[in-house]
Enzyme design. Structure first.
Site, short mmCIF file in Angstrom:
data_model
loop_
_atom_site.label_atom_id
_atom_site.label_comp_id
_atom_site.label_asym_id
_atom_site.label_seq_id
_atom_site.Cartn_x
_atom_site.Cartn_y
_atom_site.Cartn_z
N GLN A 177 0.80 -1.22 0.00
CA GLN A 177 0.00 0.00 0.00
C GLN A 177 0.83 1.27 0.00
O GLN A 177 0.33 2.34 -0.30
CB GLN A 177 -0.96 0.00 1.21
CG GLN A 177 -2.08 -1.02 1.10
CD GLN A 177 -3.01 -0.76 -0.09
OE1 GLN A 177 -3.16 0.35 -0.58
NE2 GLN A 177 -3.64 -1.83 -0.60
N SER A 194 3.37 -4.81 -4.94
CA SER A 194 2.53 -5.21 -6.06
C SER A 194 2.33 -4.03 -7.00
O SER A 194 1.88 -2.96 -6.58
CB SER A 194 1.17 -5.66 -5.49
OG SER A 194 0.27 -5.89 -6.53
N ALA A 195 2.66 -4.22 -8.27
CA ALA A 195 2.71 -3.09 -9.21
C ALA A 195 1.35 -2.49 -9.50
O ALA A 195 1.23 -1.29 -9.76
CB ALA A 195 3.37 -3.53 -10.52
N HIS A 196 0.28 -3.30 -9.49
CA HIS A 196 -1.01 -2.74 -9.89
C HIS A 196 -1.60 -1.84 -8.80
O HIS A 196 -2.64 -1.23 -9.00
CB HIS A 196 -1.99 -3.83 -10.34
CG HIS A 196 -2.55 -4.65 -9.24
ND1 HIS A 196 -3.84 -4.51 -8.81
CD2 HIS A 196 -2.01 -5.61 -8.49
CE1 HIS A 196 -4.06 -5.37 -7.83
NE2 HIS A 196 -2.97 -6.05 -7.62
N CYS A 320 -20.71 -8.79 5.77
CA CYS A 320 -21.74 -9.53 6.50
C CYS A 320 -22.60 -10.36 5.57
O CYS A 320 -23.00 -11.45 5.90
CB CYS A 320 -22.65 -8.57 7.25
SG CYS A 320 -21.77 -7.53 8.40
#
Lengths: 458, 458
Positions: A177, A194-196, A320
């Protein structure tokens, strides 16, 4: 229409698109081959590795490209644990890690290892002291995210890394993040990303293993990527990932200020606009683009549908009504309200107008959901010595809605017992009490489900 | 300049490029999300799965996309073995499988399982009877490639599948080299493939597990792709992979005829042009685009450099001078000459002119290498009761060159002992004998390395 779920996946950055298209012509061949197409592919791969390593703040030969951030985590955790197997088989993770880390920990436990989950405070952060307490002589690895994916809370990575370093235990940082915003500080040992998440294409993750860290790749041998990522390298995507990381870093400082102002606006306005809402996550030590809040008497999934219809794409840690029937493990670990949860994560370049329009649309959407849920099938109210609300078989947020409906009938000082078998009630009933100033007495086993006891104090 | 290494990786098909670019806009979001961007991504993913399943000849829910062909093989082998662990821990593979299969088998053995390697004939094919003989009551899985990646030999998959089916053992088919040409025939149970072999982008593999096949995915849990391929789906690449598979299939029948004629031309002309050359692989049951030959007195890597300088990109299964110092396991299993090995694998649309130009350039390139190697440091010739050539410490093809130099000094009926410690000599000296009509007597341990004994018969 506005896409506000960048923490899940960011649209392709224009620089990534350009780099991808250019390298489709140059980077399709096998970089292990000696002929010209192979040499060109190898040059592209080497250059991408240099660029990514510079952005991470590591040596190029410490960084390999994997096929996803999840794969980087799985490979990193397994390799680091195996590399220190002689030391022991104890793993430390925070309770709010990404599922890829927790799933890697599950495999470790199924294989005979042990895991300690470090608890977080109500704002989602761990304390370095808690990691210090969790460390044991047989601890092989500790894991900590750089920042939380659901609530945006930034973790004290440098402090935890220092505690681990003193104990001689490597720290793996899941930087998925935060890497777009800057390098991870502190003396960590392994890093994944993570590249995306930063506008690169899907299909590219990073795994960094510092020199000197014992690492034994698991699974079938493969010569590619230092034996740490099996399979043919996806060079065009790797080139695009590295290019976009460099591009987002160039605008990071300025964009962080702008997005932080926008998420701050949401943080401030949402409680005023909605009522019965809890904004979660650390108000100061947080990512610029993420803001998360939970709404009482709202079903998260229905709210997402309402917002989608109004042109806003957001996500929810409140599942939920999804197939799993469990609230987000992150919100659960924080002990905050999980019902009606909404995560807004702004992509780079998110328009101020869109944020303002979101704040205009949100109250109507929440009201619509509350109205829909306001008239559920009435629960049976059984008057015994104390008032009993039977919400067994009812899913979140119905038990809380039923509780709110009857609390006025309870004499001040008296109690009401809510019978429920939905797991989310365990979290949401205490959270409701905290928000409404009522006293949560505790839970006890009941003939049907669990009885949650609440005392009316005002 | 001509690229003749399509068996390693094919350039991106124009249809793949088009599909990739279109889906970069539509397919970047998380297909598990409920908002519009997620739904669009899901639709693209579903459509790609349908298209790929149709090309394979399976149900869409039997097919998942992995991050590479290698990953598909690793996941497929591990999952199928684990799924039948109660039956036993015996694995059957052919001796000429792709390294990804052999590496998966190594992990299985390291973990306490057993593996039987089924031998191949001189043309590279297995016999179904050999699989029948290898089957045991505790056999959990058998693996067989649809066609060999180094020599192009097509395997009797349908027959082997039938033998396995009768024994109740699933057969995993590595279809990496053949899927572009058509579906795999026969009653197989699992299938793997790799998109960049058919002009799709890198980063996409296929794993098909037929309904009813026991399969237990290994490694950390992940909800994506039926729990069989962890990590965020690379949808633009998946869409491009499916589109190009469909496109190459549409031209497959016609292109197969054309390429087969071109490789047949190479098969026929090479022995005439070069001399001392062995064309390997099955002359009839073979892939349309692959032709492989080995040249005596030639070092494969030097020849690749010569050909690269002349504008041709080919590969070699002869890695005598590479870091590993072992000849290709495929050529070894076939028992054919490995030195000076060249694999020509024509991409779709390979130009006839380029093939003819290759045949013009090849004799000069081979002659140049032979000339370079013709004057190595002379080996010590020790005359005892028999002639001894000391080639210890010399790498392939030097031992064979030294043998050829002295054979004229040996009286007919007499023997020569070649001392060598290069592993390739074990393969290449008998192959040289077979090609030159001399008698290979056998090998015996020597003070330095191994002595290979050859009797001059003519």
């Amino acid at each position: 229409m506005a896409y506000f779920d960048a923490a899940s996946a960011a649209p392709l950055h224009p620089v990534a698109r350009q780099a991808l298209q250019a390298s489709l012509d140059e980077g399709w061949a096998d970089p292990a081959r000696l002929y010209r197409e192979g040499r060109r592919a190898r040059m592209l791969l080497d250059a991408a590795r240099e660029a990514a390593a510079e952005a991470v703040g590591c040596r190029a030969d410490e960084l390999v490209f994997t096929s996803s951030g999840t794969r980087a985590v799985h490979t990193g955790v397994a390799g680091a644990l195996a590399g220190r197997r002689r030391v022991g088989r104890h793993l430390i993770v925070s309770a709010v890690e990404h599922s890829s880390v927790l799933h890697a920990a599950e495999v470790h436990e199924a294989d005979g290892g042990t895991t300690t989950q470090v608890a977080v405070g109500r704002e989602g952060a761990v304390r370095a002291e808690a990691y210090a307490e969790a460390l044991r002589p047989d601890t092989a690895l500790a894991c900590l995210q750089s920042a939380n994916h659901e609530v945006g809370t930034v973790q004290p990575v440098a402090e935890v890394a220092s505690v681990c370093r003193q104990a001689g235990v490597p720290l793996l940082v899941d930087a998925a993040q935060s890497l777009a915003w800057g390098p991870v500080e502190g003396d960590w040992s392994l890093l994944t990303a993570s590249a995306h998440k930063w506008g690169g294409p899907s299909g590219v993750g990073l795994l960094v293993v510092r020199k000197g860290v014992r690492f034994a790749p698991q699974g079938p041998a493969d010569e590619r990527e230092s034996g740490r990522a099996a399979g043919f390298e996806n060079i065009p995507a790797i080139v695009a990932a590295a290019a976009s990381l460099r591009a987002v870093r160039a605008e990071a400082a300025q964009e962080a200020v702008r997005l932080r102002e926008l998420t701050q606006r949401i943080r401030a306005r949402v409680p005023e606009l909605l009522g019965d809402v809890e904004v979660v996550g650390d108000p100061r030590r947080r990512l610029p683009g993420i803001v998360t809040f939970s709404c009482l008497y709202v079903d998260g999934e229905t709210l997402l549908h309402e917002l989608d219809r109004a042109g806003f794409s957001v996500s929810s840690g409140s599942s939920c009504t999804s197939s799993t029937l469990t609230p987000s493990h992150v919100l659960k670990a924080m002990g905050v309200l999980s019902e009606g949860n909404v995560r807004v994560s702004l992509p780079l370049g998110a328009a101020e107008d869109d944020v303002d329009r979101f704040l205009q649309v949100l109250p109507g959407a929440v009201a619509a959901v509350r109205e829909k849920l306001g008239a559920p099938v009435p629960s049976t109210v059984v008057r015994e010595d104390a008032l009993v609300v039977d919400a067994v078989g009812k899913l979140c947020p119905i038990p809380v809605i039923e509780l709110a409906k009857v609390i006025g009938d309870v004499p001040v000082g008296g109690t009401v017992r809510v019978l429920a078998d939905d797991e989310a009630a365990r979290l949401d009933i205490p959270a409701w009490c905290a928000m409404r100033g009522q006293e949560y007495v505790g839970e006890e086993p009941a003939e049907k489900g669990t009885a949650y006891v609440v005392r009316r104090t005002l």
